[in-house]
Write a protein that holds these residues in place. Sequence first.
Motif, PDB file in Angstrom:
ATOM      1  N   ALA A 167       1.722   0.766  -3.183  1.00  0.00           N
ATOM      2  CA  ALA A 167       1.476   1.452  -4.455  1.00  0.00           C
ATOM      3  C   ALA A 167       1.031   2.893  -4.220  1.00  0.00           C
ATOM      4  O   ALA A 167       0.227   3.174  -3.325  1.00  0.00           O
ATOM      5  CB  ALA A 167       0.417   0.698  -5.247  1.00  0.00           C
ATOM      6  N   GLU A 168       1.575   3.800  -5.015  1.00  0.00           N
ATOM      7  CA  GLU A 168       1.284   5.218  -4.838  1.00  0.00           C
ATOM      8  C   GLU A 168      -0.205   5.521  -4.982  1.00  0.00           C
ATOM      9  O   GLU A 168      -0.749   6.332  -4.235  1.00  0.00           O
ATOM     10  CB  GLU A 168       2.099   6.030  -5.844  1.00  0.00           C
ATOM     11  N   GLY A 169      -0.852   4.860  -5.920  1.00  0.00           N
ATOM     12  CA  GLY A 169      -2.289   5.075  -6.128  1.00  0.00           C
ATOM     13  C   GLY A 169      -3.086   4.738  -4.880  1.00  0.00           C
ATOM     14  O   GLY A 169      -4.054   5.414  -4.531  1.00  0.00           O
ATOM     15  N   ARG A 170      -2.656   3.672  -4.210  1.00  0.00           N
ATOM     16  CA  ARG A 170      -3.323   3.247  -2.974  1.00  0.00           C
ATOM     17  C   ARG A 170      -3.128   4.291  -1.874  1.00  0.00           C
ATOM     18  O   ARG A 170      -4.054   4.616  -1.139  1.00  0.00           O
ATOM     19  CB  ARG A 170      -2.764   1.886  -2.559  1.00  0.00           C
ATOM     20  N   LEU A 171      -1.922   4.826  -1.778  1.00  0.00           N
ATOM     21  CA  LEU A 171      -1.634   5.841  -0.758  1.00  0.00           C
ATOM     22  C   LEU A 171      -2.379   7.139  -1.032  1.00  0.00           C
ATOM     23  O   LEU A 171      -2.804   7.826  -0.102  1.00  0.00           O
ATOM     24  CB  LEU A 171      -0.134   6.114  -0.686  1.00  0.00           C
ATOM     25  N   LEU A 172      -2.524   7.455  -2.323  1.00  0.00           N
ATOM     26  CA  LEU A 172      -3.246   8.681  -2.658  1.00  0.00           C
ATOM     27  C   LEU A 172      -4.717   8.540  -2.295  1.00  0.00           C
ATOM     28  O   LEU A 172      -5.345   9.477  -1.812  1.00  0.00           O
ATOM     29  CB  LEU A 172      -3.098   9.005  -4.153  1.00  0.00           C
ATOM     30  N   ALA A 173      -5.264   7.346  -2.542  1.00  0.00           N
ATOM     31  CA  ALA A 173      -6.669   7.122  -2.235  1.00  0.00           C
ATOM     32  C   ALA A 173      -6.876   6.970  -0.738  1.00  0.00           C
ATOM     33  O   ALA A 173      -7.904   7.362  -0.192  1.00  0.00           O
ATOM     34  CB  ALA A 173      -7.163   5.875  -2.958  1.00  0.00           C
ATOM     35  N   MET A 174      -5.865   6.403  -0.042  1.00  0.00           N
ATOM     36  CA  MET A 174      -6.002   6.102   1.377  1.00  0.00           C
ATOM     37  C   MET A 174      -4.664   6.365   2.064  1.00  0.00           C
ATOM     38  O   MET A 174      -3.886   5.443   2.315  1.00  0.00           O
ATOM     39  CB  MET A 174      -6.382   4.626   1.513  1.00  0.00           C
ATOM     40  N   PRO A 175      -4.388   7.636   2.372  1.00  0.00           N
ATOM     41  CA  PRO A 175      -3.059   7.994   2.900  1.00  0.00           C
ATOM     42  C   PRO A 175      -2.700   7.275   4.199  1.00  0.00           C
ATOM     43  O   PRO A 175      -1.528   7.111   4.506  1.00  0.00           O
ATOM     44  CB  PRO A 175      -3.159   9.504   3.133  1.00  0.00           C
ATOM     45  N   ALA A 176      -3.716   6.843   4.950  1.00  0.00           N
ATOM     46  CA  ALA A 176      -3.428   6.201   6.232  1.00  0.00           C
ATOM     47  C   ALA A 176      -3.206   4.692   6.092  1.00  0.00           C
ATOM     48  O   ALA A 176      -3.044   3.993   7.084  1.00  0.00           O
ATOM     49  CB  ALA A 176      -4.555   6.478   7.227  1.00  0.00           C
ATOM     50  N   ALA A 177      -3.188   4.190   4.850  1.00  0.00           N
ATOM     51  CA  ALA A 177      -3.008   2.748   4.637  1.00  0.00           C
ATOM     52  C   ALA A 177      -1.677   2.275   5.218  1.00  0.00           C
ATOM     53  O   ALA A 177      -0.642   2.897   5.022  1.00  0.00           O
ATOM     54  CB  ALA A 177      -3.065   2.436   3.143  1.00  0.00           C
ATOM     55  N   GLU A 178      -1.735   1.170   5.971  1.00  0.00           N
ATOM     56  CA  GLU A 178      -0.522   0.639   6.595  1.00  0.00           C
ATOM     57  C   GLU A 178      -0.013  -0.592   5.878  1.00  0.00           C
ATOM     58  O   GLU A 178       1.114  -1.029   6.093  1.00  0.00           O
ATOM     59  CB  GLU A 178      -0.823   0.236   8.042  1.00  0.00           C
ATOM     60  N   LEU A 179      -0.897  -1.177   5.079  1.00  0.00           N
ATOM     61  CA  LEU A 179      -0.556  -2.439   4.430  1.00  0.00           C
ATOM     62  C   LEU A 179      -0.609  -2.291   2.919  1.00  0.00           C
ATOM     63  O   LEU A 179      -1.424  -1.526   2.399  1.00  0.00           O
ATOM     64  CB  LEU A 179      -1.560  -3.526   4.841  1.00  0.00           C
ATOM     65  N   CYS A 180       0.270  -3.001   2.228  1.00  0.00           N
ATOM     66  CA  CYS A 180       0.173  -3.048   0.776  1.00  0.00           C
ATOM     67  C   CYS A 180      -1.072  -3.859   0.422  1.00  0.00           C
ATOM     68  O   CYS A 180      -1.647  -4.532   1.275  1.00  0.00           O
ATOM     69  CB  CYS A 180       1.433  -3.669   0.175  1.00  0.00           C
ATOM     70  N   ILE A 181      -1.462  -3.790  -0.824  1.00  0.00           N
ATOM     71  CA  ILE A 181      -2.720  -4.423  -1.220  1.00  0.00           C
ATOM     72  C   ILE A 181      -2.680  -5.943  -0.995  1.00  0.00           C
ATOM     73  O   ILE A 181      -3.668  -6.535  -0.571  1.00  0.00           O
ATOM     74  CB  ILE A 181      -3.102  -4.030  -2.682  1.00  0.00           C
ATOM     75  N   GLU A 182      -1.510  -6.565  -1.217  1.00  0.00           N
ATOM     76  CA  GLU A 182      -1.396  -8.013  -1.014  1.00  0.00           C
ATOM     77  C   GLU A 182      -1.629  -8.381   0.451  1.00  0.00           C
ATOM     78  O   GLU A 182      -2.352  -9.324   0.762  1.00  0.00           O
ATOM     79  CB  GLU A 182      -0.016  -8.541  -1.448  1.00  0.00           C
ATOM     80  N   CYS A 183      -0.997  -7.624   1.356  1.00  0.00           N
ATOM     81  CA  CYS A 183      -1.149  -7.915   2.786  1.00  0.00           C
ATOM     82  C   CYS A 183      -2.564  -7.627   3.252  1.00  0.00           C
ATOM     83  O   CYS A 183      -3.107  -8.329   4.098  1.00  0.00           O
ATOM     84  CB  CYS A 183      -0.151  -7.113   3.607  1.00  0.00           C
ATOM     85  N   LYS A 184      -3.159  -6.574   2.701  1.00  0.00           N
ATOM     86  CA  LYS A 184      -4.532  -6.223   3.053  1.00  0.00           C
ATOM     87  C   LYS A 184      -5.473  -7.359   2.663  1.00  0.00           C
ATOM     88  O   LYS A 184      -6.308  -7.793   3.445  1.00  0.00           O
ATOM     89  CB  LYS A 184      -4.923  -4.920   2.330  1.00  0.00           C
ATOM     90  N   GLU A 185      -5.275  -7.858   1.442  1.00  0.00           N
ATOM     91  CA  GLU A 185      -6.124  -8.957   0.971  1.00  0.00           C
ATOM     92  C   GLU A 185      -5.881 -10.205   1.799  1.00  0.00           C
ATOM     93  O   GLU A 185      -6.812 -10.936   2.131  1.00  0.00           O
ATOM     94  CB  GLU A 185      -5.870  -9.222  -0.525  1.00  0.00           C
ATOM     95  N   TRP A 186      -4.622 -10.440   2.147  1.00  0.00           N
ATOM     96  CA  TRP A 186      -4.288 -11.606   2.975  1.00  0.00           C
ATOM     97  C   TRP A 186      -4.980 -11.489   4.326  1.00  0.00           C
ATOM     98  O   TRP A 186      -5.576 -12.438   4.826  1.00  0.00           O
ATOM     99  CB  TRP A 186      -2.774 -11.670   3.148  1.00  0.00           C
ATOM    100  N   GLU A 187      -4.937 -10.302   4.921  1.00  0.00           N
ATOM    101  CA  GLU A 187      -5.544 -10.105   6.242  1.00  0.00           C
ATOM    102  C   GLU A 187      -7.056 -10.277   6.184  1.00  0.00           C
ATOM    103  O   GLU A 187      -7.651 -10.851   7.077  1.00  0.00           O
ATOM    104  CB  GLU A 187      -5.191  -8.696   6.731  1.00  0.00           C
ATOM    105  N   GLU A 188      -7.664  -9.775   5.105  1.00  0.00           N
ATOM    106  CA  GLU A 188      -9.107  -9.872   4.980  1.00  0.00           C
ATOM    107  C   GLU A 188      -9.574 -11.284   4.670  1.00  0.00           C
ATOM    108  O   GLU A 188     -10.717 -11.638   4.918  1.00  0.00           O
ATOM    109  CB  GLU A 188      -9.618  -8.890   3.904  1.00  0.00           C
ATOM    110  N   SER A 189      -8.693 -12.103   4.103  1.00  0.00           N
ATOM    111  CA  SER A 189      -9.091 -13.453   3.715  1.00  0.00           C
ATOM    112  C   SER A 189      -8.879 -14.444   4.860  1.00  0.00           C
ATOM    113  O   SER A 189      -9.231 -15.606   4.753  1.00  0.00           O
ATOM    114  CB  SER A 189      -8.308 -13.912   2.483  1.00  0.00           C
ATOM    115  N   ARG A 190      -8.274 -13.984   5.972  1.00  0.00           N
ATOM    116  CA  ARG A 190      -8.016 -14.898   7.074  1.00  0.00           C
ATOM    117  C   ARG A 190      -9.280 -15.355   7.757  1.00  0.00           C
ATOM    118  O   ARG A 190     -10.240 -14.582   7.851  1.00  0.00           O
ATOM    119  CB  ARG A 190      -7.111 -14.230   8.105  1.00  0.00           C
TER     120      ARG A 190
END
Length: 121
Positions: free
Chosen positions: A98-121
């Motif tokens: 999502a563009e909003g996510r990239l604007l807030a965090m340009p170095a983001a490598e994961l979409c929000i779904e994958c980020k949440e998945w990784e954090e919930s592991r």
Amino acid sequence: MDEVTLLGITSALLAERDRLAHEIADLERDSAQAQSETSGENNYRDHMGDQGTATFGKELDMTLEGNARELYEGVLSALARLEAGSFGTCVRCGKQIAEGRLLAMPAAELCIECKEWEESR
Ligand SMILES: [Zn+2]
């Protein structure tokens, strides 16, 4: 993502890269200094309290340095993805981030779904 947004993100990443490079250099200098101060202290003083504080400060510096390095690596790989034209796609699932996510965090490598998945592991 339009050209102007992409340019804004590129310059934000370049500024962040420079900032982090300076921060890492500062932290490296500080920890080298702390090390020589600590060993110098041992020569003429055996003070548990002071030593504990010095060790704690050094560990804190190393954590900060580790964090800064991690961020720096993230910024570098975001810049590499910009160059390769793959910027903005999730490195795990390949979907558009999502563009909003990239604007807030340009170095983001994961979409929000994958980020949440990784954090919930
Ligand atoms: Zn994803």
